[in-house]
Design a protein around this motif. Sequence first.
Motif, mmCIF file in Angstrom:
data_model
loop_
_atom_site.group_PDB
_atom_site.id
_atom_site.type_symbol
_atom_site.label_atom_id
_atom_site.label_comp_id
_atom_site.label_asym_id
_atom_site.label_seq_id
_atom_site.Cartn_x
_atom_site.Cartn_y
_atom_site.Cartn_z
ATOM 1 N N LYS A 1 8.125 0.058 5.820
ATOM 2 C CA LYS A 1 8.853 -0.407 4.829
ATOM 3 C C LYS A 1 8.454 -1.725 4.293
ATOM 4 C CE LYS A 1 13.102 -0.080 7.079
ATOM 5 N NZ LYS A 1 14.607 -0.519 7.262
ATOM 6 N N LYS A 2 8.021 -2.394 5.273
ATOM 7 C CA LYS A 2 7.076 -3.925 4.993
ATOM 8 C C LYS A 2 5.904 -3.687 4.086
ATOM 9 C CE LYS A 2 6.434 -7.671 7.537
ATOM 10 N NZ LYS A 2 6.052 -8.306 8.735
ATOM 11 N N LYS A 3 5.253 -2.413 4.471
ATOM 12 C CA LYS A 3 4.155 -1.893 3.399
ATOM 13 C C LYS A 3 4.621 -1.356 2.017
ATOM 14 C CE LYS A 3 1.236 -3.269 6.611
ATOM 15 N NZ LYS A 3 0.198 -4.184 6.321
ATOM 16 N N GLY A 4 6.015 -1.269 1.894
ATOM 17 C CA GLY A 4 6.323 -0.958 0.272
ATOM 18 C C GLY A 4 6.805 0.432 0.502
ATOM 19 N N GLY A 5 6.950 0.912 1.539
ATOM 20 C CA GLY A 5 7.350 2.517 1.732
ATOM 21 C C GLY A 5 9.049 2.480 1.311
ATOM 22 N N LYS A 6 9.557 3.720 1.154
ATOM 23 C CA LYS A 6 11.035 3.658 1.069
ATOM 24 C C LYS A 6 11.574 4.851 1.813
ATOM 25 C CE LYS A 6 14.399 5.021 -2.878
ATOM 26 N NZ LYS A 6 15.092 5.717 -1.929
ATOM 27 N N LEU A 7 12.260 3.993 2.881
ATOM 28 C CA LEU A 7 12.770 4.876 3.997
ATOM 29 C C LEU A 7 13.509 6.047 3.312
ATOM 30 C CD1 LEU A 7 12.680 4.801 6.992
ATOM 31 C CD2 LEU A 7 15.031 3.789 6.887
ATOM 32 N N ILE A 8 13.265 7.317 3.843
ATOM 33 C CA ILE A 8 13.974 8.490 3.236
ATOM 34 C C ILE A 8 14.879 9.135 3.945
ATOM 35 C CG2 ILE A 8 12.196 10.132 4.032
ATOM 36 C CD1 ILE A 8 12.412 11.749 1.688
ATOM 37 N N THR A 9 14.839 8.790 5.343
ATOM 38 C CA THR A 9 15.858 9.187 6.217
ATOM 39 C C THR A 9 15.551 8.389 7.419
ATOM 40 O OG1 THR A 9 16.890 11.126 7.130
ATOM 41 C CG2 THR A 9 14.504 10.989 7.489
ATOM 42 N N PRO A 10 16.672 8.033 8.464
ATOM 43 C CA PRO A 10 16.538 6.976 9.359
ATOM 44 C C PRO A 10 15.561 7.395 10.659
ATOM 45 C CG PRO A 10 18.603 7.256 8.970
ATOM 46 C CD PRO A 10 18.216 8.484 8.307
ATOM 47 N N PRO A 11 14.833 6.615 11.060
ATOM 48 C CA PRO A 11 13.899 7.030 12.259
ATOM 49 C C PRO A 11 14.519 7.763 13.469
ATOM 50 C CG PRO A 11 14.157 4.832 12.199
ATOM 51 C CD PRO A 11 14.583 5.270 10.921
ATOM 52 N N ASP A 12 13.953 8.669 14.046
ATOM 53 C CA ASP A 12 14.711 9.071 15.198
ATOM 54 C C ASP A 12 13.607 9.407 16.304
ATOM 55 O OD1 ASP A 12 16.832 10.234 16.919
ATOM 56 O OD2 ASP A 12 17.277 11.789 15.369
ATOM 57 N N GLY A 13 14.312 9.516 17.577
ATOM 58 C CA GLY A 13 13.385 9.746 18.674
ATOM 59 C C GLY A 13 13.641 11.061 19.347
ATOM 60 N N PHE A 14 12.808 11.754 20.007
ATOM 61 C CA PHE A 14 12.790 13.088 20.709
ATOM 62 C C PHE A 14 12.582 12.708 22.080
ATOM 63 C CE2 PHE A 14 12.332 13.705 15.988
ATOM 64 C CZ PHE A 14 13.560 14.257 15.955
ATOM 65 N N TYR A 15 13.464 13.532 23.188
ATOM 66 C CA TYR A 15 13.420 13.398 24.661
ATOM 67 C C TYR A 15 12.415 14.167 25.171
ATOM 68 C CZ TYR A 15 17.046 10.088 23.537
ATOM 69 O OH TYR A 15 17.936 9.148 22.976
ATOM 70 N N VAL A 16 11.598 13.457 26.169
ATOM 71 C CA VAL A 16 11.020 14.045 27.047
ATOM 72 C C VAL A 16 11.484 13.919 28.378
ATOM 73 C CG1 VAL A 16 8.654 14.123 25.904
ATOM 74 C CG2 VAL A 16 9.320 12.287 27.249
ATOM 75 N N GLU A 17 11.159 14.784 29.478
ATOM 76 C CA GLU A 17 11.587 14.848 30.869
ATOM 77 C C GLU A 17 10.373 14.327 31.602
ATOM 78 O OE1 GLU A 17 13.910 17.994 32.342
ATOM 79 O OE2 GLU A 17 14.223 18.745 30.377
ATOM 80 N N GLY B 1 0.774 -1.169 -0.214
ATOM 81 C CA GLY B 1 -0.226 -0.073 -0.004
ATOM 82 C C GLY B 1 0.918 1.257 0.038
ATOM 83 N N LEU B 2 2.133 1.246 0.163
ATOM 84 C CA LEU B 2 3.129 2.423 0.310
ATOM 85 C C LEU B 2 4.070 2.303 -0.630
ATOM 86 C CD1 LEU B 2 3.479 2.733 4.258
ATOM 87 C CD2 LEU B 2 2.001 3.802 2.787
ATOM 88 N N LYS B 3 3.855 1.562 -1.736
ATOM 89 C CA LYS B 3 4.713 1.459 -3.023
ATOM 90 C C LYS B 3 4.902 2.790 -3.536
ATOM 91 C CE LYS B 3 5.970 -1.976 -6.097
ATOM 92 N NZ LYS B 3 5.885 -2.141 -7.564
ATOM 93 N N GLY B 4 5.931 3.404 -3.761
ATOM 94 C CA GLY B 4 6.122 4.644 -4.467
ATOM 95 C C GLY B 4 6.250 5.733 -3.452
ATOM 96 N N VAL B 5 5.873 5.509 -1.822
ATOM 97 C CA VAL B 5 5.590 6.479 -0.942
ATOM 98 C C VAL B 5 7.112 6.657 -0.167
ATOM 99 C CG1 VAL B 5 4.468 7.277 0.847
ATOM 100 C CG2 VAL B 5 3.424 6.099 -0.831
ATOM 101 N N LYS B 6 7.554 7.778 -0.132
ATOM 102 C CA LYS B 6 8.665 7.831 0.805
ATOM 103 C C LYS B 6 8.132 7.921 2.098
ATOM 104 C CE LYS B 6 11.608 10.188 -2.528
ATOM 105 N NZ LYS B 6 11.386 11.449 -3.679
#
Length: 166
Positions: A122-138, A76-81
Motif C-alpha cells: 500500500k505504501k508503494k501506491g498499491g490498492k488493497l483488493i482484499t485483506p491479507p491472510d495467513g495459512f497454517y502449517v503444522e 511504483g504500484l500506482k494503479g496496481v491492485k
Amino acid sequence: MKGLIVYDSLYGNTEKIALSIGEALGNREEFSIMRVGNVQPDQFADLDLLIIGSPTQRFQPTPAISNLLKGIPKNGLKGVKVTAFDTRLTEEWINKTPVLAFFVRLFGPSAYAAKSMADKLKKKGGKLITPPDGFYVEGTEGPLVQGELERAASWAKKINPSLPKP
Ligand SMILES: Cc1cc2nc3c(=O)[nH]c(=O)nc-3n(C[C@H](O)[C@H](O)[C@H](O)COP(=O)(O)O)c2cc1C
C-alpha cells in the motif's frame, strides 16, 4: 488482465498455497506465478494485480521478499491492485515455544508476514483488493493444515469479481 503472484518458500508449503491461489484465479491471459528470485521490482508497474506470498520467519517475510518490496520505487504500484498472504505456525505449535507465544500475543496480527507485506504494498501506491491472510502449517516444515489449500482458493475467489473477465 496482467497479474502476478510472487512467492518465497523454504519447504514448499507457501508454494503450494501460491499455486492454489493461481488456479482459483482461473487461467487468465498474462497471469504468472513466480518465485521471488526470478523477479525484479521494475516488472510490477504495468500489472493490474500483484499478490505477494511468504512464509512467516521471525515474525516477518523472508529477507528475499523484504528486499523485493524495498526495491519497489515510490508510487511504483500506482494503479496496481495488491494483496498478500503468508504461511505460519498453528497456535498449537506457537505455544510449544513460550518466547514465540509471548511475542505473538504482544504483536497481534503484526506477528505475521502478511500484514507487513500488505502495508508495504500500500505504501508503494498499491490498492488493497482484499485483506491479507495467513495459512497454517503444522510445524516448521509443514505440512499445511488440512483444508488450507481450499481456504486459499476461497480467499482468491474473493478477488475475482473485481478483475476483468478472463
Ligand atoms: C527461521 C524460521 C523462523 C520462523 N519464525 C516463525 C514465526 O515467527 N512465526 C510463525 O508462525 N512461524 C515461523 N516459522 C515457521 C514458518 O512459518 C514455516 O516454516 C513456513 O510457514 C513454512 O513455509 P514454507 O514451506 O513455504 O517455507 C519460522 C520458520 C523458520 C525456518
